[in-house]
Scaffold this motif. Structure first.
Motif, PDB file in Angstrom:
ATOM      1  N   ALA A  71      34.223 -47.521 -32.432  1.00 39.52           N
ATOM      2  CA  ALA A  71      34.887 -48.727 -32.924  1.00 39.52           C
ATOM      3  C   ALA A  71      33.936 -49.919 -32.836  1.00 39.52           C
ATOM      4  CB  ALA A  71      36.149 -49.002 -32.117  1.00 39.52           C
ATOM      5  N   ILE A  72      33.990 -50.776 -33.858  1.00 42.56           N
ATOM      6  CA  ILE A  72      33.177 -51.992 -33.881  1.00 42.56           C
ATOM      7  C   ILE A  72      34.133 -53.185 -33.979  1.00 42.56           C
ATOM      8  CG2 ILE A  72      31.390 -53.313 -35.042  1.00 42.56           C
ATOM      9  CD1 ILE A  72      30.355 -50.699 -33.874  1.00 42.56           C
ATOM     10  N   THR A  73      34.035 -54.112 -33.031  1.00 42.94           N
ATOM     11  CA  THR A  73      34.872 -55.305 -33.046  1.00 42.94           C
ATOM     12  C   THR A  73      34.156 -56.408 -33.805  1.00 42.94           C
ATOM     13  OG1 THR A  73      35.970 -54.764 -30.967  1.00 42.94           O
ATOM     14  CG2 THR A  73      36.012 -57.064 -31.645  1.00 42.94           C
ATOM     15  N   VAL A  74      34.787 -56.872 -34.893  1.00 43.51           N
ATOM     16  CA  VAL A  74      34.241 -57.966 -35.685  1.00 43.51           C
ATOM     17  C   VAL A  74      34.813 -59.263 -35.126  1.00 43.51           C
ATOM     18  CG1 VAL A  74      33.921 -58.889 -38.002  1.00 43.51           C
ATOM     19  CG2 VAL A  74      34.200 -56.428 -37.665  1.00 43.51           C
ATOM     20  N   LYS A  75      33.946 -60.183 -34.722  1.00 43.27           N
ATOM     21  CA  LYS A  75      34.393 -61.369 -34.021  1.00 43.27           C
ATOM     22  C   LYS A  75      33.455 -62.536 -34.250  1.00 43.27           C
ATOM     23  CE  LYS A  75      33.767 -61.360 -29.503  1.00 43.27           C
ATOM     24  NZ  LYS A  75      32.761 -62.434 -29.353  1.00 43.27           N
ATOM     25  N   THR A  76      33.934 -63.741 -33.932  1.00 46.34           N
ATOM     26  CA  THR A  76      33.055 -64.892 -33.830  1.00 46.34           C
ATOM     27  C   THR A  76      32.520 -64.943 -32.407  1.00 46.34           C
ATOM     28  OG1 THR A  76      34.897 -66.324 -33.227  1.00 46.34           O
ATOM     29  CG2 THR A  76      34.361 -66.154 -35.577  1.00 46.34           C
ATOM     30  N   SER A  77      31.597 -65.841 -32.148  1.00 44.30           N
ATOM     31  CA  SER A  77      31.014 -65.900 -30.811  1.00 44.30           C
ATOM     32  C   SER A  77      32.048 -66.253 -29.748  1.00 44.30           C
ATOM     33  CB  SER A  77      29.881 -66.921 -30.773  1.00 44.30           C
ATOM     34  OG  SER A  77      30.351 -68.206 -31.154  1.00 44.30           O
ATOM     35  N   ALA A  78      33.092 -67.013 -30.122  1.00 44.53           N
ATOM     36  CA  ALA A  78      34.093 -67.440 -29.142  1.00 44.53           C
ATOM     37  C   ALA A  78      35.411 -66.689 -29.259  1.00 44.53           C
ATOM     38  CB  ALA A  78      34.364 -68.944 -29.292  1.00 44.53           C
ATOM     39  N   GLY A  79      35.561 -65.856 -30.299  1.00 42.16           N
ATOM     40  CA  GLY A  79      36.843 -65.189 -30.535  1.00 42.16           C
ATOM     41  C   GLY A  79      36.909 -63.801 -29.941  1.00 42.16           C
ATOM     42  N   SER A  80      38.128 -63.237 -29.950  1.00 38.51           N
ATOM     43  CA  SER A  80      38.344 -61.877 -29.442  1.00 38.51           C
ATOM     44  C   SER A  80      38.136 -60.831 -30.525  1.00 38.51           C
ATOM     45  CB  SER A  80      39.751 -61.745 -28.851  1.00 38.51           C
ATOM     46  OG  SER A  80      40.736 -62.119 -29.810  1.00 38.51           O
ATOM     47  N   GLY A  81      38.415 -61.187 -31.783  1.00 31.86           N
ATOM     48  CA  GLY A  81      38.113 -60.329 -32.913  1.00 31.86           C
ATOM     49  C   GLY A  81      39.084 -59.190 -33.163  1.00 31.86           C
ATOM     50  N   ILE A  82      38.715 -58.356 -34.124  1.00 38.95           N
ATOM     51  CA  ILE A  82      39.495 -57.198 -34.546  1.00 38.95           C
ATOM     52  C   ILE A  82      38.597 -55.964 -34.487  1.00 38.95           C
ATOM     53  CG2 ILE A  82      40.648 -56.063 -36.497  1.00 38.95           C
ATOM     54  CD1 ILE A  82      42.348 -58.190 -35.280  1.00 38.95           C
TER      55      ILE A  82
END
Length: 272
Positions: free
Chosen positions: A99-110
């Motif tokens: 699994a790869i979590t797509v996120k911003t530097s400050a976010g938790s992501g999906i």
């Protein structure tokens, strides 16, 4: 006046600038920058670690601007794909083994599961799911992955089973087995009935069952059969307030045991 750049790094020509060359800049804006954002696809290669995508002030090709991100390489475990904190729609195809979590530097992501594709939306603070509700969807021939509905993993739901054999729902009470001698109940008997075809004793063991478990016993003999419930702390005959250690099921009778807790149960039915 010098050029500035949008969040997607489309070059915004200053008023009066680029005389004689603005056409090249405009063409690059449309053929590269806008095209990538609308229909572009770019590979993102992992090498056993997280990957961070950035955008710089140029309307030249940039991975983070593309609509579709195709994840490849060796993930080496679950990883993060960090994208720029701008408003952006992504179609992420995870070709990695984890699994790869797509996120911003400050976010938790999906997290995008291995081998799956997902639309995600970067709201400039966090990456979130694009769709959280479907109104009256029609889905043709779905395949369920590790379905909570049971087996099979695809097909009509009225063909699904609880254990690979017995159908889900209230269509019948599955037979757990025909016993030809004394028998101790097991967890696999829950929701089913056992048939005692010859004389013998049915034992109700401790530390096996829990709240809501139900088992039925069918006495398919010409005489009563004895059941030992002494291992259960509180075991009652339905409609009474006396703890019992044994009970009998009459000939061709049915007795049903309902566990109120792991240590308290009630038996009802054709009891001697």
């Amino acid at each position: 006046m010098a050029s500035t750049y949008s969040d997607l790094k489309i070059e915004l020509i200053g008023t009066g600038d680029q005389t004689g060359t603005w056409g090249t800049t405009t063409n690059d804006n449309l053929s590269i920058a806008v095209s990538e954002a609308i229909t572009g696809s770019a590979d993102v290669t992992f090498s056993s670690g997280p990957v961070t995508l950035t955008l710089t002030d140029t309307n030249g090709a940039q991975t983070a601007r593309n609509l579709r991100l195709n994840l490849t390489g060796t993930s080496g475990g679950a990883q993060n794909l960090v994208v720029p904190s701008i408003e952006k729609l992504y179609l992420v195809n995870n070709g990695c083994a984890d699994a790869i979590t797509v996120k911003t530097s400050a976010g938790s992501g999906i997290a995008v599961p291995a081998g799956k594709s997902m639309f995600v939306y970067n709201n400039a603070t966090n990456v979130v799911e694009v769709i959280t509700h479907l109104n009256s969807p029609t889905i043709s021939s779905p395949t369920l992955t590790t379905p909570v509905l049971g087996t099979p993993s695809s097909g009509n739901l009225n063909s699904c089973t609880a254990d690979g054999t017995n159908k889900v729902g209230y269509r019948n009470i599955p037979l757990s087995g025909i016993k030809t001698s004394s028998y101790t109940l097991v967890a696999g008997d829950v929701g089913k009935f056992i048939e005692l075809g010859t004389s013998g004793t049915v034992v109700v063991p401790a530390s096996i069952f829990t709240t809501g478990d139900v088992i039925s016993i069918f006495n398919n003999t010409a005489g009563s059969i004895s059941c030992d419930s002494s291992a259960i702390t509180d075991f009652y005959k339905g409609g009474t307030n006396t703890d019992i250690s044994t009970f009998s099921v009459t000939t061709r009778g049915v007795a049903t045991i309902l566990f109120i807790t792991a240590t308290r149960a009630v038996v009802t039915g054709n009891l001697a």
